[in-house]
Design a protein around this motif. Structure first.
Motif, PDB file in Angstrom:
ATOM      1  N   ALA A 129      45.357 102.234  -6.414  1.00  0.00           N
ATOM      2  CA  ALA A 129      45.657 101.680  -5.483  1.00  0.00           C
ATOM      3  C   ALA A 129      47.191 100.706  -5.596  1.00  0.00           C
ATOM      4  N   GLN A 130      47.613  99.505  -5.111  1.00  0.00           N
ATOM      5  CA  GLN A 130      49.286  98.728  -4.950  1.00  0.00           C
ATOM      6  C   GLN A 130      48.577  97.746  -4.892  1.00  0.00           C
ATOM      7  N   THR A 131      49.086  96.846  -5.249  1.00  0.00           N
ATOM      8  CA  THR A 131      49.153  95.088  -5.683  1.00  0.00           C
ATOM      9  C   THR A 131      49.612  94.573  -3.901  1.00  0.00           C
ATOM     10  N   ALA A 132      50.169  95.145  -3.337  1.00  0.00           N
ATOM     11  CA  ALA A 132      50.745  94.728  -2.219  1.00  0.00           C
ATOM     12  C   ALA A 132      50.357  96.144  -0.642  1.00  0.00           C
ATOM     13  N   PRO A 133      50.092  95.586   0.110  1.00  0.00           N
ATOM     14  CA  PRO A 133      49.619  96.770   1.585  1.00  0.00           C
ATOM     15  C   PRO A 133      51.261  97.455   1.482  1.00  0.00           C
ATOM     16  N   ASP A 134      51.274  98.709   2.471  1.00  0.00           N
ATOM     17  CA  ASP A 134      52.587  98.809   2.698  1.00  0.00           C
ATOM     18  C   ASP A 134      53.927  99.244   1.808  1.00  0.00           C
ATOM     19  N   ASN A 135      53.354  99.594   0.752  1.00  0.00           N
ATOM     20  CA  ASN A 135      54.488  99.562  -0.637  1.00  0.00           C
ATOM     21  C   ASN A 135      55.082  98.508  -0.695  1.00  0.00           C
ATOM     22  N   HIS A 136      54.966  97.808  -0.097  1.00  0.00           N
ATOM     23  CA  HIS A 136      55.402  95.966  -0.617  1.00  0.00           C
ATOM     24  C   HIS A 136      55.461  95.657  -2.298  1.00  0.00           C
ATOM     25  N   GLY A 137      54.533  96.420  -2.778  1.00  0.00           N
ATOM     26  CA  GLY A 137      54.088  95.411  -4.553  1.00  0.00           C
ATOM     27  C   GLY A 137      54.360  97.056  -5.736  1.00  0.00           C
ATOM     28  N   ILE A 138      53.438  97.204  -6.300  1.00  0.00           N
ATOM     29  CA  ILE A 138      53.304  97.993  -7.392  1.00  0.00           C
ATOM     30  C   ILE A 138      52.251  98.898  -7.030  1.00  0.00           C
ATOM     31  N   ASP A 139      52.455 100.334  -7.364  1.00  0.00           N
ATOM     32  CA  ASP A 139      52.279 101.505  -6.721  1.00  0.00           C
ATOM     33  C   ASP A 139      51.286 102.537  -8.341  1.00  0.00           C
ATOM     34  N   MET A 140      49.792 101.944  -8.635  1.00  0.00           N
ATOM     35  CA  MET A 140      49.721 102.734  -9.748  1.00  0.00           C
ATOM     36  C   MET A 140      48.352 104.021  -9.282  1.00  0.00           C
ATOM     37  N   VAL A 141      48.912 105.354 -10.037  1.00  0.00           N
ATOM     38  CA  VAL A 141      47.959 106.193  -9.712  1.00  0.00           C
ATOM     39  C   VAL A 141      47.530 106.710 -11.474  1.00  0.00           C
ATOM     40  N   ASN A 142      46.346 106.782 -11.710  1.00  0.00           N
ATOM     41  CA  ASN A 142      45.917 106.931 -12.392  1.00  0.00           C
ATOM     42  C   ASN A 142      44.873 109.043 -12.399  1.00  0.00           C
ATOM     43  N   ALA A 143      45.534 109.474 -12.621  1.00  0.00           N
ATOM     44  CA  ALA A 143      45.072 111.034 -13.173  1.00  0.00           C
ATOM     45  C   ALA A 143      44.076 111.214 -13.607  1.00  0.00           C
ATOM     46  N   VAL A 144      43.143 111.915 -13.788  1.00  0.00           N
ATOM     47  CA  VAL A 144      41.917 112.048 -15.366  1.00  0.00           C
ATOM     48  C   VAL A 144      41.938 113.810 -15.425  1.00  0.00           C
ATOM     49  N   MET A 145      42.061 114.755 -15.622  1.00  0.00           N
ATOM     50  CA  MET A 145      42.166 115.964 -15.436  1.00  0.00           C
ATOM     51  C   MET A 145      40.989 116.670 -16.542  1.00  0.00           C
ATOM     52  N   ILE A 146      40.037 117.578 -16.275  1.00  0.00           N
ATOM     53  CA  ILE A 146      39.474 117.766 -17.273  1.00  0.00           C
ATOM     54  C   ILE A 146      39.917 119.477 -17.377  1.00  0.00           C
ATOM     55  N   PHE A 147      39.983 119.780 -18.994  1.00  0.00           N
ATOM     56  CA  PHE A 147      40.417 121.113 -19.695  1.00  0.00           C
ATOM     57  C   PHE A 147      39.245 121.628 -20.473  1.00  0.00           C
ATOM     58  N   PRO A 148      38.850 122.649 -20.518  1.00  0.00           N
ATOM     59  CA  PRO A 148      38.335 124.164 -21.812  1.00  0.00           C
ATOM     60  C   PRO A 148      37.979 122.715 -22.865  1.00  0.00           C
ATOM     61  N   ASP A 149      39.404 122.315 -24.084  1.00  0.00           N
ATOM     62  CA  ASP A 149      39.298 122.246 -24.991  1.00  0.00           C
ATOM     63  C   ASP A 149      39.532 121.170 -24.898  1.00  0.00           C
ATOM     64  N   ALA A 150      40.336 120.403 -26.656  1.00  0.00           N
ATOM     65  CA  ALA A 150      41.215 119.311 -26.728  1.00  0.00           C
ATOM     66  C   ALA A 150      42.294 119.635 -27.129  1.00  0.00           C
ATOM     67  N   GLN A 151      42.476 121.487 -27.816  1.00  0.00           N
ATOM     68  CA  GLN A 151      43.637 121.826 -27.996  1.00  0.00           C
ATOM     69  C   GLN A 151      44.299 121.906 -26.454  1.00  0.00           C
ATOM     70  N   LYS A 152      43.747 122.744 -25.809  1.00  0.00           N
ATOM     71  CA  LYS A 152      44.410 123.131 -24.852  1.00  0.00           C
ATOM     72  C   LYS A 152      44.456 121.966 -23.721  1.00  0.00           C
ATOM     73  N   ALA A 153      44.018 120.346 -24.425  1.00  0.00           N
ATOM     74  CA  ALA A 153      44.478 119.458 -23.009  1.00  0.00           C
ATOM     75  C   ALA A 153      45.740 118.670 -24.194  1.00  0.00           C
ATOM     76  N   THR A 154      45.917 119.125 -24.919  1.00  0.00           N
ATOM     77  CA  THR A 154      47.372 118.252 -25.480  1.00  0.00           C
ATOM     78  C   THR A 154      48.170 119.520 -24.835  1.00  0.00           C
ATOM     79  N   ALA A 155      47.544 120.488 -25.380  1.00  0.00           N
ATOM     80  CA  ALA A 155      49.284 121.607 -25.094  1.00  0.00           C
ATOM     81  C   ALA A 155      49.700 121.083 -23.103  1.00  0.00           C
ATOM     82  N   ALA A 156      48.237 120.581 -22.784  1.00  0.00           N
ATOM     83  CA  ALA A 156      48.543 120.827 -20.915  1.00  0.00           C
ATOM     84  C   ALA A 156      49.754 119.351 -20.941  1.00  0.00           C
ATOM     85  N   ALA A 157      49.237 118.600 -21.853  1.00  0.00           N
ATOM     86  CA  ALA A 157      50.016 117.026 -21.649  1.00  0.00           C
ATOM     87  C   ALA A 157      51.366 117.470 -21.784  1.00  0.00           C
ATOM     88  N   THR A 158      51.289 117.940 -22.941  1.00  0.00           N
ATOM     89  CA  THR A 158      52.693 118.207 -23.251  1.00  0.00           C
ATOM     90  C   THR A 158      53.825 119.083 -22.330  1.00  0.00           C
TER      91      THR A 158
END
Length: 399
Positions: A129-158
Protein backbone atom coordinates in the motif's frame (compact mmCIF):
# COMPACT_ATOMS: atom_id res chain seq x y z
CA UNK A 1 17.05 -2.56 -3.27
CA UNK A 2 16.84 -1.00 -6.68
CA UNK A 3 16.35 2.43 -8.14
CA UNK A 4 12.87 3.91 -8.26
CA UNK A 5 10.58 1.54 -10.21
CA UNK A 6 8.00 2.76 -12.70
CA UNK A 7 5.14 1.25 -10.64
CA UNK A 8 2.79 1.62 -13.60
CA UNK A 9 0.13 -1.13 -13.54
CA UNK A 10 -0.62 -3.31 -16.51
CA UNK A 11 -4.05 -3.05 -18.10
CA UNK A 12 -5.07 -6.42 -16.69
CA UNK A 13 -3.80 -5.54 -13.22
CA UNK A 14 -5.58 -2.20 -13.07
CA UNK A 15 -8.79 -3.68 -14.40
CA UNK A 16 -8.66 -6.37 -11.75
CA UNK A 17 -8.17 -3.88 -8.94
CA UNK A 18 -10.87 -1.57 -10.24
CA UNK A 19 -13.38 -4.37 -10.39
CA UNK A 20 -12.60 -5.58 -6.87
CA UNK A 21 -11.99 -2.23 -5.25
CA UNK A 22 -14.25 0.51 -6.60
CA UNK A 23 -17.08 -0.12 -4.10
CA UNK A 24 -15.52 2.50 -2.33
CA UNK A 25 -22.60 -11.64 -2.93
CA UNK A 26 -32.74 -24.98 -6.44
CA UNK A 27 -35.82 -24.10 -7.63
CA UNK A 28 -35.86 -20.42 -6.92
CA UNK A 29 -39.30 -20.60 -5.33
CA UNK A 30 -38.07 -19.31 -1.98
CA UNK A 31 -37.15 -15.61 -1.62
CA UNK A 32 -33.76 -14.67 -0.19
CA UNK A 33 -35.56 -12.73 2.53
CA UNK A 34 -38.78 -10.90 3.16
CA UNK A 35 -37.43 -7.81 1.38
CA UNK A 36 -36.52 -9.63 -1.85
CA UNK A 37 -39.18 -10.86 -4.27
CA UNK A 38 -39.36 -14.56 -5.15
CA UNK A 39 -37.32 -15.55 -8.19
CA UNK A 40 -38.13 -18.35 -10.62
CA UNK A 41 -34.71 -19.51 -11.81
CA UNK A 42 -36.20 -20.86 -15.02
CA UNK A 43 -37.00 -17.29 -16.12
CA UNK A 44 -33.42 -16.02 -15.76
CA UNK A 45 -31.15 -15.46 -18.75
CA UNK A 46 -27.91 -17.11 -17.66
CA UNK A 47 -26.35 -17.40 -21.11
CA UNK A 48 -23.85 -20.25 -21.20
CA UNK A 49 -22.71 -19.76 -17.62
CA UNK A 50 -22.96 -22.64 -15.13
CA UNK A 51 -25.62 -22.50 -12.41
CA UNK A 52 -24.77 -25.62 -10.39
CA UNK A 53 -22.20 -25.68 -7.58
CA UNK A 54 -18.91 -27.47 -8.18
CA UNK A 55 -17.17 -30.06 -6.05
CA UNK A 56 -13.63 -28.72 -5.71
CA UNK A 57 -11.35 -31.37 -4.25
CA UNK A 58 -7.67 -31.77 -3.48
CA UNK A 59 -4.88 -30.09 -5.38
CA UNK A 60 -3.90 -31.76 -8.66
CA UNK A 61 -0.30 -30.55 -9.01
CA UNK A 62 2.56 -29.27 -6.90
CA UNK A 63 2.26 -25.76 -8.34
CA UNK A 64 -1.43 -25.73 -7.41
CA UNK A 65 -0.49 -26.92 -3.93
CA UNK A 66 2.08 -24.14 -3.60
CA UNK A 67 -0.59 -21.57 -4.49
CA UNK A 68 -3.02 -22.98 -1.91
CA UNK A 69 -0.34 -22.95 0.77
CA UNK A 70 0.39 -19.31 -0.06
CA UNK A 71 -3.33 -18.53 0.18
CA UNK A 72 -3.39 -20.15 3.63
CA UNK A 73 -0.50 -17.91 4.62
CA UNK A 74 -2.44 -14.87 3.39
CA UNK A 75 -4.95 -15.22 6.22
CA UNK A 76 -2.12 -14.44 8.64
CA UNK A 77 -0.49 -11.52 6.81
CA UNK A 78 -1.64 -8.15 8.24
CA UNK A 79 -3.12 -5.57 5.91
CA UNK A 80 -0.95 -2.44 5.52
CA UNK A 81 -3.33 -0.33 7.60
CA UNK A 82 -2.88 -2.83 10.46
CA UNK A 83 0.75 -1.76 10.55
CA UNK A 84 0.24 1.97 10.04
CA UNK A 85 -3.19 3.54 9.41
CA UNK A 86 -1.72 5.91 6.81
CA UNK A 87 -1.27 3.09 4.31
CA UNK A 88 -4.71 2.94 2.69
CA UNK A 89 -3.94 3.35 -1.03
CA UNK A 90 -3.26 -0.05 -2.53
CA UNK A 91 -0.96 -0.78 -5.44
CA UNK A 92 -2.75 -2.44 -8.38
CA UNK A 93 0.38 -3.74 -10.10
CA UNK A 94 1.45 -6.37 -7.54
CA UNK A 95 -0.21 -9.76 -7.19
CA UNK A 96 -0.88 -10.90 -3.63
CA UNK A 97 -0.40 -14.66 -4.07
CA UNK A 98 2.66 -15.88 -5.93
CA UNK A 99 4.94 -18.78 -6.70
CA UNK A 100 6.86 -16.78 -9.33
CA UNK A 101 8.96 -14.12 -7.55
CA UNK A 102 9.49 -12.19 -10.77
CA UNK A 103 5.77 -11.63 -11.28
CA UNK A 104 5.19 -10.37 -7.76
CA UNK A 105 8.49 -8.73 -6.76
CA UNK A 106 10.31 -8.01 -10.01
CA UNK A 107 9.38 -4.31 -9.97
CA UNK A 108 10.88 -3.61 -6.55
CA UNK A 109 13.90 -5.90 -6.14
CA UNK A 110 16.46 -7.90 -8.08
CA UNK A 111 14.99 -11.34 -8.80
CA UNK A 112 17.16 -12.50 -11.69
CA UNK A 113 18.91 -15.11 -9.51
CA UNK A 114 16.11 -15.72 -6.98
CA UNK A 115 15.63 -19.36 -7.98
CA UNK A 116 19.36 -19.98 -7.80
CA UNK A 117 19.93 -18.57 -4.31
CA UNK A 118 16.57 -19.65 -2.81
CA UNK A 119 15.78 -22.93 -4.62
CA UNK A 120 13.47 -24.25 -1.92
CA UNK A 121 10.95 -21.39 -2.08
CA UNK A 122 7.39 -22.72 -1.86
CA UNK A 123 5.08 -19.72 -2.19
CA UNK A 124 4.42 -16.25 -0.89
CA UNK A 125 1.88 -13.56 -0.13
CA UNK A 126 2.38 -9.84 -0.73
CA UNK A 127 0.86 -7.01 1.25
CA UNK A 128 1.34 -3.54 -0.24
CA UNK A 129 0.00 0.00 0.00
CA UNK A 130 0.90 3.68 -0.19
CA UNK A 131 0.19 6.65 2.06
CA UNK A 132 -0.91 8.70 -0.98
CA UNK A 133 -2.00 7.74 -4.48
CA UNK A 134 0.05 8.10 -7.66
CA UNK A 135 3.47 7.78 -5.99
CA UNK A 136 3.05 10.95 -3.93
CA UNK A 137 3.73 9.32 -0.56
CA UNK A 138 5.46 6.30 0.95
CA UNK A 139 5.33 2.85 -0.60
CA UNK A 140 5.26 -0.18 1.70
CA UNK A 141 5.62 -3.76 0.50
CA UNK A 142 5.76 -6.81 2.73
CA UNK A 143 6.30 -10.17 1.05
CA UNK A 144 6.07 -13.21 3.31
CA UNK A 145 7.61 -16.34 1.77
CA UNK A 146 7.36 -19.99 2.81
CA UNK A 147 10.33 -22.40 2.94
CA UNK A 148 10.49 -26.07 3.96
CA UNK A 149 12.13 -25.43 7.33
CA UNK A 150 13.72 -22.78 9.52
CA UNK A 151 17.27 -23.56 8.38
CA UNK A 152 16.39 -23.07 4.72
CA UNK A 153 14.45 -19.91 5.53
CA UNK A 154 17.44 -18.43 7.33
CA UNK A 155 19.79 -19.34 4.49
CA UNK A 156 17.38 -17.86 1.94
CA UNK A 157 17.05 -14.56 3.86
CA UNK A 158 20.84 -14.17 3.90
CA UNK A 159 21.27 -15.10 0.24
CA UNK A 160 18.41 -12.93 -1.01
CA UNK A 161 19.71 -9.93 0.89
CA UNK A 162 23.15 -10.42 -0.65
CA UNK A 163 21.55 -10.63 -4.08
CA UNK A 164 19.48 -7.50 -3.56
CA UNK A 165 22.32 -5.61 -1.85
CA UNK A 166 24.56 -5.97 -4.90
CA UNK A 167 22.11 -4.35 -7.25
CA UNK A 168 23.00 -0.73 -6.37
CA UNK A 169 26.62 0.33 -5.71
CA UNK A 170 25.73 2.78 -2.93
CA UNK A 171 23.76 0.31 -0.80
CA UNK A 172 24.96 0.13 2.81
CA UNK A 173 24.15 -2.39 5.57
CA UNK A 174 21.80 -1.20 8.30
CA UNK A 175 20.55 -2.80 11.51
CA UNK A 176 16.83 -2.84 12.32
CA UNK A 177 16.12 -1.95 15.99
CA UNK A 178 14.93 -5.03 17.86
CA UNK A 179 15.82 -7.34 14.97
CA UNK A 180 19.60 -7.85 14.94
CA UNK A 181 19.19 -11.01 12.84
CA UNK A 182 17.48 -9.09 10.04
CA UNK A 183 19.58 -8.59 6.92
CA UNK A 184 18.91 -5.05 5.69
CA UNK A 185 20.33 -2.24 3.59
CA UNK A 186 19.57 1.31 2.57
CA UNK A 187 20.87 4.03 0.29
CA UNK A 188 22.04 7.02 2.36
CA UNK A 189 21.10 9.45 -0.39
CA UNK A 190 17.56 8.07 -0.76
CA UNK A 191 14.64 7.54 1.58
CA UNK A 192 14.45 3.80 0.95
CA UNK A 193 15.18 0.60 2.84
CA UNK A 194 15.00 -3.15 2.24
CA UNK A 195 15.01 -5.84 4.93
CA UNK A 196 15.02 -9.65 4.99
CA UNK A 197 14.07 -11.44 8.21
CA UNK A 198 13.65 -15.18 8.78
CA UNK A 199 11.16 -16.37 11.38
CA UNK A 200 10.52 -20.10 11.55
CA UNK A 201 9.71 -21.47 8.08
CA UNK A 202 9.08 -17.95 6.78
CA UNK A 203 11.08 -15.07 5.31
CA UNK A 204 9.67 -11.55 5.52
CA UNK A 205 10.87 -9.05 2.93
CA UNK A 206 10.04 -5.46 3.91
CA UNK A 207 10.52 -2.54 1.55
CA UNK A 208 9.82 1.17 2.04
CA UNK A 209 10.27 3.86 -0.60
CA UNK A 210 9.37 7.46 0.19
CA UNK A 211 8.68 9.15 -3.13
CA UNK A 212 7.99 12.56 -1.60
CA UNK A 213 11.20 12.76 0.44
CA UNK A 214 13.24 11.50 -2.49
CA UNK A 215 11.70 14.14 -4.74
CA UNK A 216 12.51 16.79 -2.12
CA UNK A 217 16.04 15.47 -1.67
CA UNK A 218 15.53 14.68 2.03
CA UNK A 219 16.68 11.64 4.03
CA UNK A 220 15.41 10.56 7.46
CA UNK A 221 17.17 7.37 8.51
CA UNK A 222 15.32 7.12 11.81
CA UNK A 223 11.94 7.27 10.10
CA UNK A 224 12.91 4.36 7.83
CA UNK A 225 14.11 2.29 10.76
CA UNK A 226 11.00 3.01 12.78
CA UNK A 227 8.68 2.03 9.92
CA UNK A 228 10.59 -1.21 9.32
CA UNK A 229 10.58 -2.12 13.01
CA UNK A 230 6.87 -1.33 13.27
CA UNK A 231 6.14 -3.49 10.25
CA UNK A 232 8.13 -6.44 11.57
CA UNK A 233 6.57 -6.14 15.02
CA UNK A 234 3.12 -6.51 13.48
CA UNK A 235 3.87 -9.19 10.89
CA UNK A 236 6.09 -11.47 12.95
CA UNK A 237 3.47 -11.76 15.68
CA UNK A 238 0.69 -12.43 13.18
CA UNK A 239 2.40 -15.00 10.95
CA UNK A 240 3.47 -16.96 14.04
CA UNK A 241 -0.08 -18.37 13.91
CA UNK A 242 0.52 -19.92 10.48
CA UNK A 243 1.17 -23.68 10.53
CA UNK A 244 2.96 -24.99 7.43
CA UNK A 245 1.44 -28.03 5.74
CA UNK A 246 3.57 -31.18 6.10
CA UNK A 247 2.37 -32.77 2.84
CA UNK A 248 1.36 -30.13 0.32
CA UNK A 249 -0.36 -32.64 -1.97
CA UNK A 250 -3.01 -33.29 0.71
CA UNK A 251 -4.25 -29.69 0.58
CA UNK A 252 -7.88 -29.06 -0.31
CA UNK A 253 -8.65 -26.25 -2.74
CA UNK A 254 -12.02 -25.32 -1.22
CA UNK A 255 -13.13 -24.27 2.23
CA UNK A 256 -16.69 -24.87 3.47
CA UNK A 257 -17.98 -25.02 -0.10
CA UNK A 258 -17.15 -21.38 -0.86
CA UNK A 259 -15.24 -21.99 -4.09
CA UNK A 260 -17.85 -24.50 -5.19
CA UNK A 261 -20.57 -21.84 -5.06
CA UNK A 262 -18.39 -19.24 -6.81
CA UNK A 263 -18.63 -18.95 -10.60
CA UNK A 264 -15.57 -20.34 -12.43
CA UNK A 265 -13.45 -17.96 -14.45
CA UNK A 266 -14.30 -17.40 -18.11
CA UNK A 267 -11.31 -18.27 -20.27
CA UNK A 268 -11.17 -14.81 -21.85
CA UNK A 269 -10.77 -12.86 -18.58
CA UNK A 270 -7.42 -11.69 -17.13
CA UNK A 271 -6.33 -12.30 -13.54
CA UNK A 272 -3.61 -11.42 -11.07
CA UNK A 273 -4.24 -14.10 -8.46
CA UNK A 274 -5.32 -17.76 -8.58
CA UNK A 275 -8.78 -18.84 -7.40
CA UNK A 276 -8.90 -19.03 -3.63
CA UNK A 277 -10.82 -18.99 -0.38
CA UNK A 278 -9.78 -16.76 2.51
CA UNK A 279 -10.94 -15.50 5.85
CA UNK A 280 -13.24 -12.53 5.35
CA UNK A 281 -10.72 -9.99 6.60
CA UNK A 282 -8.16 -11.14 4.03
CA UNK A 283 -10.32 -9.60 1.29
CA UNK A 284 -8.79 -6.27 2.32
CA UNK A 285 -5.61 -7.21 0.44
CA UNK A 286 -7.47 -7.48 -2.87
CA UNK A 287 -9.28 -4.13 -2.98
CA UNK A 288 -8.31 -0.59 -3.94
CA UNK A 289 -10.60 0.73 -1.20
CA UNK A 290 -9.54 -1.13 1.97
CA UNK A 291 -11.23 1.42 4.25
CA UNK A 292 -14.73 0.72 2.90
CA UNK A 293 -14.01 -3.00 2.61
CA UNK A 294 -12.85 -3.18 6.23
CA UNK A 295 -16.06 -1.52 7.41
CA UNK A 296 -18.21 -3.75 5.20
CA UNK A 297 -16.57 -6.90 6.56
CA UNK A 298 -16.86 -5.82 10.20
CA UNK A 299 -20.40 -4.44 9.98
CA UNK A 300 -21.82 -7.55 8.32
CA UNK A 301 -19.84 -10.31 9.99
CA UNK A 302 -18.13 -11.50 6.79
CA UNK A 303 -16.14 -14.57 7.82
CA UNK A 304 -15.21 -16.08 4.45
CA UNK A 305 -14.30 -14.64 1.05
CA UNK A 306 -13.81 -16.52 -2.22
CA UNK A 307 -12.44 -15.24 -5.51
CA UNK A 308 -12.75 -16.96 -8.87
CA UNK A 309 -15.02 -15.86 -11.73
CA UNK A 310 -16.84 -13.80 -9.10
CA UNK A 311 -16.14 -12.54 -5.61
CA UNK A 312 -18.33 -14.23 -2.99
CA UNK A 313 -18.69 -13.13 0.64
CA UNK A 314 -20.32 -15.10 3.46
CA UNK A 315 -21.99 -12.78 5.97
CA UNK A 316 -23.37 -13.54 9.42
CA UNK A 317 -26.97 -13.68 8.18
CA UNK A 318 -29.33 -12.81 5.32
CA UNK A 319 -29.50 -9.15 6.27
CA UNK A 320 -25.71 -8.97 6.34
CA UNK A 321 -25.45 -10.50 2.87
CA UNK A 322 -27.98 -8.01 1.52
CA UNK A 323 -26.00 -5.15 3.05
CA UNK A 324 -22.82 -6.47 1.39
CA UNK A 325 -24.69 -6.69 -1.92
CA UNK A 326 -25.91 -3.11 -1.57
CA UNK A 327 -22.41 -1.90 -0.67
CA UNK A 328 -20.78 -3.70 -3.61
CA UNK A 329 -23.43 -2.47 -6.03
CA UNK A 330 -23.68 1.02 -4.56
CA UNK A 331 -23.28 4.14 -6.67
CA UNK A 332 -20.64 6.86 -6.36
CA UNK A 333 -19.56 9.73 -8.60
CA UNK A 334 -17.61 7.15 -10.63
CA UNK A 335 -20.64 4.94 -11.25
CA UNK A 336 -24.11 5.30 -12.68
CA UNK A 337 -26.94 2.78 -12.32
CA UNK A 338 -27.31 0.01 -14.90
CA UNK A 339 -30.28 -2.27 -15.54
CA UNK A 340 -30.39 -5.44 -13.43
CA UNK A 341 -30.87 -8.84 -15.07
CA UNK A 342 -34.39 -9.52 -16.30
CA UNK A 343 -36.54 -11.09 -13.56
CA UNK A 344 -33.86 -10.43 -10.92
CA UNK A 345 -34.78 -6.97 -9.59
CA UNK A 346 -32.85 -7.40 -6.33
CA UNK A 347 -29.54 -7.33 -8.23
CA UNK A 348 -27.59 -4.07 -7.96
CA UNK A 349 -25.86 -3.19 -11.24
CA UNK A 350 -23.78 -0.18 -12.23
CA UNK A 351 -21.64 1.25 -15.02
CA UNK A 352 -18.20 2.77 -14.51
CA UNK A 353 -17.98 6.36 -15.77
CA UNK A 354 -14.74 7.44 -14.09
CA UNK A 355 -11.52 8.66 -15.68
CA UNK A 356 -9.79 5.29 -16.08
CA UNK A 357 -12.18 3.99 -18.73
CA UNK A 358 -9.31 2.80 -20.89
CA UNK A 359 -8.37 0.23 -18.24
CA UNK A 360 -11.47 -0.25 -16.10
CA UNK A 361 -14.06 -2.93 -16.64
CA UNK A 362 -17.28 -1.17 -17.53
CA UNK A 363 -20.19 -3.04 -15.87
CA UNK A 364 -20.64 -4.61 -12.42
CA UNK A 365 -23.48 -6.40 -10.64
CA UNK A 366 -23.98 -7.61 -7.07
CA UNK A 367 -26.49 -10.24 -5.95
CA UNK A 368 -27.27 -12.04 -2.70
CA UNK A 369 -29.05 -15.14 -1.47
CA UNK A 370 -29.19 -16.46 2.07
CA UNK A 371 -25.87 -15.57 3.80
CA UNK A 372 -23.97 -15.07 0.56
CA UNK A 373 -23.32 -11.98 -1.55
CA UNK A 374 -21.54 -12.08 -4.92
CA UNK A 375 -19.96 -9.52 -7.24
CA UNK A 376 -19.47 -10.00 -11.00
CA UNK A 377 -18.19 -7.83 -13.84
CA UNK A 378 -17.93 -7.55 -17.62
CA UNK A 379 -17.35 -5.01 -20.36
CA UNK A 380 -20.77 -5.81 -21.87
CA UNK A 381 -24.07 -5.09 -20.12
CA UNK A 382 -25.84 -8.25 -21.32
CA UNK A 383 -22.86 -10.36 -20.33
CA UNK A 384 -22.67 -8.95 -16.79
CA UNK A 385 -26.43 -9.47 -16.45
CA UNK A 386 -26.05 -13.11 -17.50
CA UNK A 387 -23.13 -13.59 -15.13
CA UNK A 388 -25.13 -12.07 -12.27
CA UNK A 389 -28.18 -14.22 -13.03
CA UNK A 390 -26.06 -17.37 -13.24
CA UNK A 391 -24.20 -16.53 -10.02
CA UNK A 392 -27.52 -15.93 -8.24
CA UNK A 393 -28.83 -19.27 -9.47
CA UNK A 394 -25.60 -20.91 -8.34
CA UNK A 395 -26.04 -19.52 -4.81
CA UNK A 396 -29.64 -20.75 -4.72
CA UNK A 397 -28.74 -24.20 -6.03
CA UNK A 398 -25.93 -24.51 -3.49
CA UNK A 399 -28.25 -23.86 -0.56
Amino acid sequence: MIAVPSRKPSCAALATVLLTGLLACGSGEEPASASDPPVDLATLDVGNYPTQPRVVGAVASMDQARFIEAERLGDHVPAPADIDPRFIHTNPSIASVFIDPGAALGKIMAVDRFGEVAPDFIGGFVSSAQTAPDNHGIDMVNAVMIFPDAQKATAAATALEQLDFGYAPNNQPIEIPGYPAAKAHWQPDQQSIGSWFATGHLVIYTWFYDYLKIWLGKVDKQALLELTRKSLDTIVASVANFTPTADLMTLQRDREGMLGRTAPRPREDSWLNPPGVYAGRTARHFTSDPVSTTAMIADNGVDLYASDGADVYRARDIAGAQAVRDELGGLTRKFTAADPPKNLPSAKCKEYIGRNQRFAIRFYCAVSFDRYAAYVWSNQLLDVQQRAAAQYALLVNAS
